[in-house]
Design a protein around this motif. Structure first.
Motif, PDB file in Angstrom:
ATOM      1  N   UNK A   4       0.842  -1.186   0.000  1.00 56.24           N
ATOM      2  CA  UNK A   4       0.000   0.000   0.000  1.00 56.24           C
ATOM      3  C   UNK A   4       0.878   1.236   0.000  1.00 56.24           C
ATOM      4  N   UNK A   5       0.264   2.341  -0.376  1.00 54.67           N
ATOM      5  CA  UNK A   5       0.998   3.597  -0.358  1.00 54.67           C
ATOM      6  C   UNK A   5       0.107   4.682   0.250  1.00 54.67           C
ATOM      7  N   UNK A   6       0.714   5.410   1.164  1.00 53.98           N
ATOM      8  CA  UNK A   6       0.048   6.521   1.832  1.00 53.98           C
ATOM      9  C   UNK A   6       0.798   7.784   1.449  1.00 53.98           C
ATOM     10  N   UNK A   7       0.085   8.780   0.946  1.00 52.81           N
ATOM     11  CA  UNK A   7       0.713  10.045   0.561  1.00 52.81           C
ATOM     12  C   UNK A   7       0.080  11.165   1.361  1.00 52.81           C
ATOM     13  N   UNK A   8       0.932  11.972   1.966  1.00 57.05           N
ATOM     14  CA  UNK A   8       0.469  13.101   2.769  1.00 57.05           C
ATOM     15  C   UNK A   8       1.303  14.322   2.417  1.00 57.05           C
ATOM     16  N   UNK A   9       0.697  15.472   2.546  1.00 51.82           N
ATOM     17  CA  UNK A   9       1.381  16.728   2.252  1.00 51.82           C
ATOM     18  C   UNK A   9       0.932  17.779   3.258  1.00 51.82           C
ATOM     19  N   UNK A  10       1.890  18.573   3.712  1.00 53.51           N
ATOM     20  CA  UNK A  10       1.605  19.611   4.689  1.00 53.51           C
ATOM     21  C   UNK A  10       2.371  20.874   4.312  1.00 53.51           C
ATOM     22  N   UNK A  11       1.699  21.995   4.373  1.00 55.09           N
ATOM     23  CA  UNK A  11       2.369  23.278   4.172  1.00 55.09           C
ATOM     24  C   UNK A  11       2.822  23.810   5.524  1.00 55.09           C
ATOM     25  N   UNK A  12       4.070  24.280   5.577  1.00 57.91           N
ATOM     26  CA  UNK A  12       4.627  24.840   6.811  1.00 57.91           C
ATOM     27  C   UNK A  12       5.117  26.245   6.507  1.00 57.91           C
ATOM     28  N   UNK A  13       4.616  27.201   7.247  1.00 52.30           N
ATOM     29  CA  UNK A  13       4.997  28.595   7.044  1.00 52.30           C
ATOM     30  C   UNK A  13       6.291  28.865   7.824  1.00 52.30           C
ATOM     31  N   UNK A  14       7.390  28.342   7.281  1.00 50.80           N
ATOM     32  CA  UNK A  14       8.712  28.495   7.896  1.00 50.80           C
ATOM     33  C   UNK A  14       9.744  28.381   6.779  1.00 50.80           C
ATOM     34  N   UNK A  15      10.972  28.687   7.112  1.00 49.79           N
ATOM     35  CA  UNK A  15      12.023  28.600   6.095  1.00 49.79           C
ATOM     36  C   UNK A  15      12.438  27.149   5.875  1.00 49.79           C
ATOM     37  N   UNK A  16      13.009  26.899   4.726  1.00 47.64           N
ATOM     38  CA  UNK A  16      13.515  25.570   4.413  1.00 47.64           C
ATOM     39  C   UNK A  16      14.570  25.137   5.430  1.00 47.64           C
ATOM     40  N   UNK A  17      15.448  26.047   5.817  1.00 48.59           N
ATOM     41  CA  UNK A  17      16.481  25.723   6.808  1.00 48.59           C
ATOM     42  C   UNK A  17      15.860  25.281   8.130  1.00 48.59           C
ATOM     43  N   UNK A  18      14.840  26.002   8.598  1.00 52.03           N
ATOM     44  CA  UNK A  18      14.198  25.661   9.870  1.00 52.03           C
ATOM     45  C   UNK A  18      13.539  24.284   9.813  1.00 52.03           C
ATOM     46  N   UNK A  19      12.821  24.031   8.728  1.00 51.24           N
ATOM     47  CA  UNK A  19      12.108  22.763   8.601  1.00 51.24           C
ATOM     48  C   UNK A  19      13.104  21.614   8.478  1.00 51.24           C
ATOM     49  N   UNK A  20      14.132  21.777   7.652  1.00 50.71           N
ATOM     50  CA  UNK A  20      15.129  20.723   7.482  1.00 50.71           C
ATOM     51  C   UNK A  20      15.847  20.431   8.803  1.00 50.71           C
ATOM     52  N   UNK A  21      16.253  21.486   9.509  1.00 52.12           N
ATOM     53  CA  UNK A  21      16.943  21.282  10.793  1.00 52.12           C
ATOM     54  C   UNK A  21      16.087  20.464  11.750  1.00 52.12           C
ATOM     55  N   UNK A  22      14.794  20.687  11.726  1.00 58.91           N
ATOM     56  CA  UNK A  22      13.909  19.957  12.620  1.00 58.91           C
ATOM     57  C   UNK A  22      13.735  18.503  12.178  1.00 58.91           C
ATOM     58  N   UNK A  23      13.351  18.286  10.914  1.00 54.31           N
ATOM     59  CA  UNK A  23      13.016  16.916  10.505  1.00 54.31           C
ATOM     60  C   UNK A  23      14.239  16.019  10.311  1.00 54.31           C
ATOM     61  N   UNK A  24      15.413  16.606  10.159  1.00 56.07           N
ATOM     62  CA  UNK A  24      16.598  15.772   9.938  1.00 56.07           C
ATOM     63  C   UNK A  24      17.311  15.403  11.237  1.00 56.07           C
ATOM     64  N   UNK A  25      16.680  15.662  12.358  1.00 59.27           N
ATOM     65  CA  UNK A  25      17.250  15.307  13.657  1.00 59.27           C
ATOM     66  C   UNK A  25      16.407  14.213  14.305  1.00 59.27           C
ATOM     67  N   UNK A  26      16.969  13.024  14.502  1.00 59.29           N
ATOM     68  CA  UNK A  26      16.193  11.929  15.106  1.00 59.29           C
ATOM     69  C   UNK A  26      15.577  12.269  16.460  1.00 59.29           C
ATOM     70  N   UNK A  27      16.225  13.153  17.228  1.00 62.34           N
ATOM     71  CA  UNK A  27      15.686  13.473  18.555  1.00 62.34           C
ATOM     72  C   UNK A  27      14.303  14.105  18.475  1.00 62.34           C
TER      73      UNK A  27
END
Length: 158
Positions: A4-27
């Motif tokens: 199966x495949x689940x596709x989700x999309x979310x808009x975040x009103x933040x900079x790419x740097x902020x979002x990447x820093x958050x999601x790329x940290x396992x903690x």
């Protein structure tokens, strides 16, 4: 064999740097996982940034509060663009999760594509119909709200 495949999309009103820093940290995974799932990272790399080849182990309680070991490998990383995690040990026969970021003028679209196959063949297909798909949707609904609160945005989810 049903996958199966689940596709989700979310808009975040933040900079790419902020979002990447958050999601790329396992903690930060624990902050966007529903508390009832009892999610705990058990590997020693809780504070590291993700990198290709990184192995992350967890204990999670996806069903009836039963602790389950889950081990994922980060198989692909393109800085500030996407990463992929794949289950190596865990409850699914197949788990392939793409996390994709797309910068827009006023924020970032975060796209998730989860391709999965439950265990146990035909019984897994029935379980997917009865509760697995619903549970995954509920997890993403929680995650969207958590990300919305973290970035103080009005989450637009598709």
């Amino acid at each position: 064999m049903a996958f199966y495949q689940l596709k989700k999309e979310q808009f975040i009103n933040a900079s790419l740097d902020e979002v990447w820093d958050f999601i790329s940290s396992p903690k930060n995974l624990k902050h966007i996982t529903p508390p009832h799932m009892g999610f705990d990272i058990t590997s020693d790399n809780k504070d590291d940034k993700m990198y290709q080849g990184m192995i992350i182990s967890y204990i999670v309680k996806p069903l009836l509060g039963i602790p389950t070991k889950w081990v994922t490998e980060i198989t692909h990383v393109v800085d500030k663009n996407y990463f992929v995690d794949e289950q190596r040990i865990g409850p699914y026969k197949l788990w392939h999760h793409q996390h994709i970021l797309e910068e827009k003028d006023d924020g970032v679209y975060m796209k998730d594509i989860v391709t999965y196959e439950p265990p146990f063949g035909f019984l897994g297909a029935i379980a997917n119909h009865l509760f697995i798909k619903k549970q995954l949707n509920a997890i993403f609904k929680y995650r969207f709200k958590a990300v919305d609160n973290i970035f103080k945005t009005s989450a637009n989810q598709v």
